[in-house]
Design a protein around this motif. Structure first.
Motif, PDB file in Angstrom:
ATOM      1  N   GLU A   4     103.282  30.469  35.182  1.00  0.00           N
ATOM      2  CA  GLU A   4     103.989  29.238  36.007  1.00  0.00           C
ATOM      3  C   GLU A   4     103.325  29.094  37.590  1.00  0.00           C
ATOM      4  OE1 GLU A   4     108.037  28.322  35.452  1.00  0.00           O
ATOM      5  OE2 GLU A   4     107.863  29.041  33.262  1.00  0.00           O
ATOM      6  N   LEU A   5     103.146  28.135  37.909  1.00  0.00           N
ATOM      7  CA  LEU A   5     102.744  28.262  39.170  1.00  0.00           C
ATOM      8  C   LEU A   5     103.771  28.009  40.198  1.00  0.00           C
ATOM      9  CD1 LEU A   5     100.194  25.089  39.052  1.00  0.00           C
ATOM     10  CD2 LEU A   5      99.825  27.461  39.181  1.00  0.00           C
ATOM     11  N   GLU A   7     105.237  26.908  44.079  1.00  0.00           N
ATOM     12  CA  GLU A   7     104.871  26.100  45.167  1.00  0.00           C
ATOM     13  C   GLU A   7     104.569  26.944  46.363  1.00  0.00           C
ATOM     14  OE1 GLU A   7     106.750  22.387  47.605  1.00  0.00           O
ATOM     15  OE2 GLU A   7     107.839  23.092  45.936  1.00  0.00           O
ATOM     16  N   ALA A  21      96.349  22.559  30.343  1.00  0.00           N
ATOM     17  CA  ALA A  21      97.549  22.485  31.603  1.00  0.00           C
ATOM     18  C   ALA A  21      98.373  21.191  31.395  1.00  0.00           C
ATOM     19  CB  ALA A  21      96.746  22.748  32.815  1.00  0.00           C
ATOM     20  N   TRP A  22      99.527  21.285  31.817  1.00  0.00           N
ATOM     21  CA  TRP A  22     100.441  20.177  31.965  1.00  0.00           C
ATOM     22  C   TRP A  22     101.316  20.417  33.245  1.00  0.00           C
ATOM     23  CZ3 TRP A  22     100.215  24.065  28.507  1.00  0.00           C
ATOM     24  CH2 TRP A  22     101.443  25.162  28.323  1.00  0.00           C
ATOM     25  N   HIS A  23     101.844  18.970  33.394  1.00  0.00           N
ATOM     26  CA  HIS A  23     102.810  18.850  34.662  1.00  0.00           C
ATOM     27  C   HIS A  23     103.835  17.890  34.080  1.00  0.00           C
ATOM     28  CE1 HIS A  23     104.246  18.460  38.659  1.00  0.00           C
ATOM     29  NE2 HIS A  23     104.007  17.488  38.789  1.00  0.00           N
ATOM     30  N   HIS A  24     105.000  18.639  33.998  1.00  0.00           N
ATOM     31  CA  HIS A  24     106.223  17.758  33.799  1.00  0.00           C
ATOM     32  C   HIS A  24     107.158  17.480  35.040  1.00  0.00           C
ATOM     33  CE1 HIS A  24     105.235  18.196  29.492  1.00  0.00           C
ATOM     34  NE2 HIS A  24     105.154  19.575  29.760  1.00  0.00           N
ATOM     35  N   GLY A  25     106.468  17.704  36.177  1.00  0.00           N
ATOM     36  CA  GLY A  25     107.521  17.604  37.231  1.00  0.00           C
ATOM     37  C   GLY A  25     107.584  16.079  37.729  1.00  0.00           C
ATOM     38  N   THR A  28     104.130  14.572  42.480  1.00  0.00           N
ATOM     39  CA  THR A  28     102.914  14.451  42.476  1.00  0.00           C
ATOM     40  C   THR A  28     102.385  15.731  42.832  1.00  0.00           C
ATOM     41  OG1 THR A  28     102.428  11.986  43.034  1.00  0.00           O
ATOM     42  CG2 THR A  28     100.334  13.615  43.127  1.00  0.00           C
ATOM     43  N   ARG A  29     101.348  16.336  41.796  1.00  0.00           N
ATOM     44  CA  ARG A  29     100.759  17.834  41.935  1.00  0.00           C
ATOM     45  C   ARG A  29      99.284  17.541  42.302  1.00  0.00           C
ATOM     46  NH1 ARG A  29     100.826  21.960  37.311  1.00  0.00           N
ATOM     47  NH2 ARG A  29      99.228  20.804  36.336  1.00  0.00           N
ATOM     48  N   VAL A  31      95.562  19.243  42.598  1.00  0.00           N
ATOM     49  CA  VAL A  31      94.908  20.682  42.200  1.00  0.00           C
ATOM     50  C   VAL A  31      93.694  20.611  42.821  1.00  0.00           C
ATOM     51  CG1 VAL A  31      94.146  21.958  40.440  1.00  0.00           C
ATOM     52  CG2 VAL A  31      96.392  20.938  39.987  1.00  0.00           C
TER      53      VAL A  31
END
Length: 107
Positions: A4-5, A7, A21-25, A28-29, A31
């Motif tokens: 887990e990344l 911040e 990889a996935w982003h459920h936030g 905006t992320r 990379v």
């Protein structure tokens, strides 16, 4: 293995191995992805692999551009050129840029 990344904290990994990889936030992320050449490669080998990489990227850019032109022609009633939507980095970028409500950052 799942990581887990956090911040504000940097993270690096070798993406030459199969991964996902996935982003459920909700936010905006962004990379930063960059390539490093293996230190055992000679300058000549790095030049060769760089040439191959640039050639592939140019070919993918051209395929994505041709796909967009073909789609526009088909939408205008023209005969489809028979190109697929493509599955390359540049097609992904074109599709992704319209997903964000605020894309002022887009170059």
């Amino acid at each position: 293995e799942t990581h887990e990344l956090v911040e504000g904290k940097a993270f690096a990994f070798d993406d030459s191995f199969e991964h996902e990889a996935w982003h459920h936030g909700d936010a905006t992320r962004i990379v930063l992805v960059f390539d490093l050449w293996h230190p055992d490669l000679s300058d000549r080998e790095v030049q060769f692999f760089s040439f191959l990489q640039r050639s592939r990227m140019r070919a993918e850019m051209a395929a994505e551009r041709a796909s967009r032109v073909a789609a526009a022609d088909a939408a205008d009633g023209g005969k489809p050129a028979g190109l697929s939507d493509g599955d390359n980095f540049f097609k992904l970028l074109q599709d992704a840029k319209d997903l964000l409500p605020d894309n002022d950052w887009w170059v």
